[in-house]
Write an enzyme that holds these catalytic residues in place. Structure first.
Site, PDB file in Angstrom:
ATOM      1  N   CYS A 248      12.645  16.443  39.291  1.00  0.00           N
ATOM      2  CA  CYS A 248      11.541  15.568  38.892  1.00  0.00           C
ATOM      3  C   CYS A 248      11.770  15.080  37.456  1.00  0.00           C
ATOM      4  CB  CYS A 248      10.215  16.308  39.059  1.00  0.00           C
ATOM      5  SG  CYS A 248       8.735  15.331  38.744  1.00  0.00           S
TER       6      CYS A 248
ATOM      7  N   ASP B 196       9.044   9.499  49.162  1.00  0.00           N
ATOM      8  CA  ASP B 196       8.568   9.817  47.812  1.00  0.00           C
ATOM      9  C   ASP B 196       7.644   8.700  47.332  1.00  0.00           C
ATOM     10  OD1 ASP B 196       8.273  10.275  45.049  1.00  0.00           O
ATOM     11  OD2 ASP B 196      10.248  11.205  44.911  1.00  0.00           O
TER      12      ASP B 196
ATOM     13  N   HIS C  48       8.471  13.672  47.616  1.00  0.00           N
ATOM     14  CA  HIS C  48       8.905  14.151  46.302  1.00  0.00           C
ATOM     15  C   HIS C  48       8.858  15.682  46.312  1.00  0.00           C
ATOM     16  CE1 HIS C  48       9.616  13.444  42.013  1.00  0.00           C
ATOM     17  NE2 HIS C  48       8.809  14.466  41.772  1.00  0.00           N
TER      18      HIS C  48
END
Length: 292
Positions: free
Chosen positions: A171, A228, A260
């Site tokens: 991330c 995502d 995600h």
């Protein structure tokens, strides 16, 4: 939550300089970050420390020292070294476990707390607060310098092999992997898990991975989710095209139905098949490019 993260990043305040030798965090947080809700305890992977040396260490940096989590085989020296770059939640239990998983594969894995000067996100109750109070104040220049210092510490300790250095991140940390691969010519390889590829530039984050596709010093494997909500597929395809145009060796894999944070086994976003496939690909990538 991740879409919220992407939108919030667009309105972050300019970089706020850190006070020299003032560190908010001198020790790592324990457990999982408070903002992670709910914790999917039934699927969370826990890796033991049998056969490992694992725990907190201090990394000397330009203006003091930052805490980090280190895991490595209990016996041996000059291990291939992988820096593990945190999610927006800091170096909490999931990131520590990733270090132990890598150590079980023979690596010295180190996760420096890259928010140490700006704040302790582990006790903040929501993502918006983390972004506004901490992430908005963390400059890329500081992060890259701290990762440099982490590799230098590993080598100086005689446990890390300066000729076999890799990096992986998730991330927030996935974006950093791309940046670091364009920063350090000694790096062998990187693996970026669902890292943001582009956004508006500011003093804190002057350039993004898409800006650096032709400047990568080391090949990066990008692992992304087709579902995502925070990283549009068109930006992933633009990055893939930019890498190809530059004649680079980096690659991008997209898991069509994965959201995600699909490796984050402690969260509802976890997807077993892409997570396991991505992990295998990461280990193979490091081996292929001389980290292992």
């Amino acid at each position: 939550m991740e879409k919220e993260f992407e939108e919030e990043l667009k309105s972050l305040s300019p970089v706020v300089p850190f006070t020299r030798r003032h560190f908010v965090m001198t020790m790592l947080a324990s457990g999982f970050a408070l903002a992670v809700k709910p914790i999917a305890a039934q699927t969370a992977i826990t890796t033991d420390t049998a056969g490992l040396t694992a725990g907190e260490v201090k990394i000397p940096v330009a203006d003091g020292a930052i805490p980090a989590y280190r895991a490595m085989p209990a016996k041996g020296t000059r291990f291939p070294t992988v820096v593990v770059v945190q999610e927006i939640f800091g170096v909490h239990e999931h990131i520590k476990d990733v270090c132990r998983r890598l150590a079980k594969q023979g690596y010295l894995a180190v996760a420096p707390e890259l928010y140490a000067r700006q704040g302790d996100v582990s006790k903040m109750p929501d993502v918006k607060e983390i972004l506004a109070k901490v992430v908005s104040k963390v400059p890329d220049k500081q992060v890259l310098s701290d990762i440099d210092a982490t590799f230098a510490w590993a080598t100086k300790s005689d446990k890390g092999d300066a000729g076999r250095q890799g990096i992986t991140g998730f991330c927030w940390g996935g974006r950093i992997v791309w940046l670091y691969a364009a920063h350090n010519p000694k790096l062998k390889a990187g693996v970026a898990w669902y890292g943001r590829l582009t956004s508006e530039a500011n003093e804190r984050t002057p350039r993004h991975p898409l800006d650096l596709a032709g400047e990568l010093e080391a090949p990066v494997l990008g692992l992304y989710g087709g579902a995502d909500a925070g990283i549009p597929l068109d930006t992933v395809e633009r990055m893939r095209a930019a890498i190809k145009a530059a004649g680079g060796k980096s690659e991008i894999v997209v898991y069509a139905d994965a959201p995600h944070a699909f490796l984050a086994d402690y969260r509802p976003s976890y997807r077993k098949e892409p997570a396991e496939d991505g992990w295998r690909r990461m280990l193979a990538w490091f081996k292929q490019h001389g980290v292992a």
